[in-house]
Design an enzyme around this catalytic site. Structure first.
Site, short mmCIF file in Angstrom:
data_model
loop_
_atom_site.label_atom_id
_atom_site.label_comp_id
_atom_site.label_asym_id
_atom_site.label_seq_id
_atom_site.Cartn_x
_atom_site.Cartn_y
_atom_site.Cartn_z
N SER A 1 21.59 -5.69 -39.80
CA SER A 1 22.41 -6.57 -38.98
C SER A 1 23.80 -6.69 -39.60
O SER A 1 24.22 -5.83 -40.39
CB SER A 1 21.73 -7.93 -38.82
OG SER A 1 22.36 -8.68 -37.80
N ASN A 2 24.53 -7.72 -39.25
CA ASN A 2 25.90 -7.90 -39.75
C ASN A 2 26.19 -9.39 -39.92
O ASN A 2 25.33 -10.22 -39.65
CB ASN A 2 26.89 -7.25 -38.77
CG ASN A 2 26.75 -7.81 -37.38
OD1 ASN A 2 27.07 -8.97 -37.14
ND2 ASN A 2 26.24 -7.02 -36.45
#
Ligand code: C5P
Length: 217
Positions: A27-28
């Site tokens: 993810s980020n």
């Protein structure tokens, strides 16, 4: 203000999660704050808002239809459905550009032999570029270099009406903070450089620009 009364606006938010195995994902750092601020600002101006959101720590806003998704592929499906009758789509989500080629069904075990584990990634769908329809299209360009050049390129490539260029290296701007420093660029190349302000204020500036565009559709 009620300048968006009756308009249907779809907003995406958060960072998508791409499964590696049942317990791990890629993810980020997106917090969802910019997308939620946009959804709330549009609601307060009278719009009927659908918020398509990846997991965030934020509570569901009231008076907004919230659709929870996890991955880029799920976000694309939800956006296609949500935009069926939309006047505008604002893609504030940080959609993963790559996903693991195949999400493994069992948890990956630590290997006893060999120090490396190779993870194969494939491209996710580009939602903004692929979702068709007669609505105003607004995107974000979060960049750490060549901000305006990259933003202009994305505006053209993704056929957008407006792009929000976001310098993620500037202090108090970008991921996981309550303020943002952005430049708005429209289809005609008109540039509006905004000072550092709260994400809610940025949201209202973006909507100010969209009101005229939705009216001209
Ligand atoms: O190309 P880049 O990821 O920088 O483009 C950013 C814009 O495109 C954002 O508005 C983002 O929500 C959208 N996007 C998308 N689908 C992707 C990647 C980004 O719609 N797979």
């Amino acid at each position: 203000m009620d300048d968006l009364t009756g308009k249907r606006i779809v907003v995406t938010a958060g960072g998508t999660r791409e499964a590696i195995d049942p317990v791990r994902y890629i993810s980020n750092r997106s917090s969802g704050k910019m997308g939620y601020a946009l959804a709330e600002a549009a609601r307060d101006r009278g719009a009927k808002v659908i918020l398509v959101t990846a997991p965030t720590a934020l509570p569901d806003p009231s008076g907004i239809e919230v659709v929870h998704i996890v991955s880029a592929v799920q976000m694309k499906e939800a956006v296609i459905k949500a935009t069926a009758q939309a006047d505008a789509l604002i893609m504030a989500a940080a959609v993963a550009d790559y996903q693991p080629k195949s999400a493994v069904k069992e948890k990956i075990k630590r290997q006893t032999a060999g120090a490396e584990l190779i993870l194969e990634l494939v491209r996710t769908p580009d939602i903004l570029a692929e979702v068709k329809g007669n609505f105003i299209r607004v995107g974000f360009a979060a960049e750490s270099e060549h901000l305006l050049e990259n933003a202009r390129d994305k505006l053209k490539r993704k056929n957008l009406d407006l792009i929000i260029a976001n310098d993620i290296t500037a202090p108090d701007s970008g991921f996981d903070v309550d303020t943002n420093k952005v430049t708005l660029i429209d289809r005609d190349g008109k540039l509006e450089d905004l000072p550092l302000m709260s994400k809610r204020e940025v949201a209202d500036k973006i909507l100010d620009r969209m009101v005229g565009m939705i009216g001209k559709r």
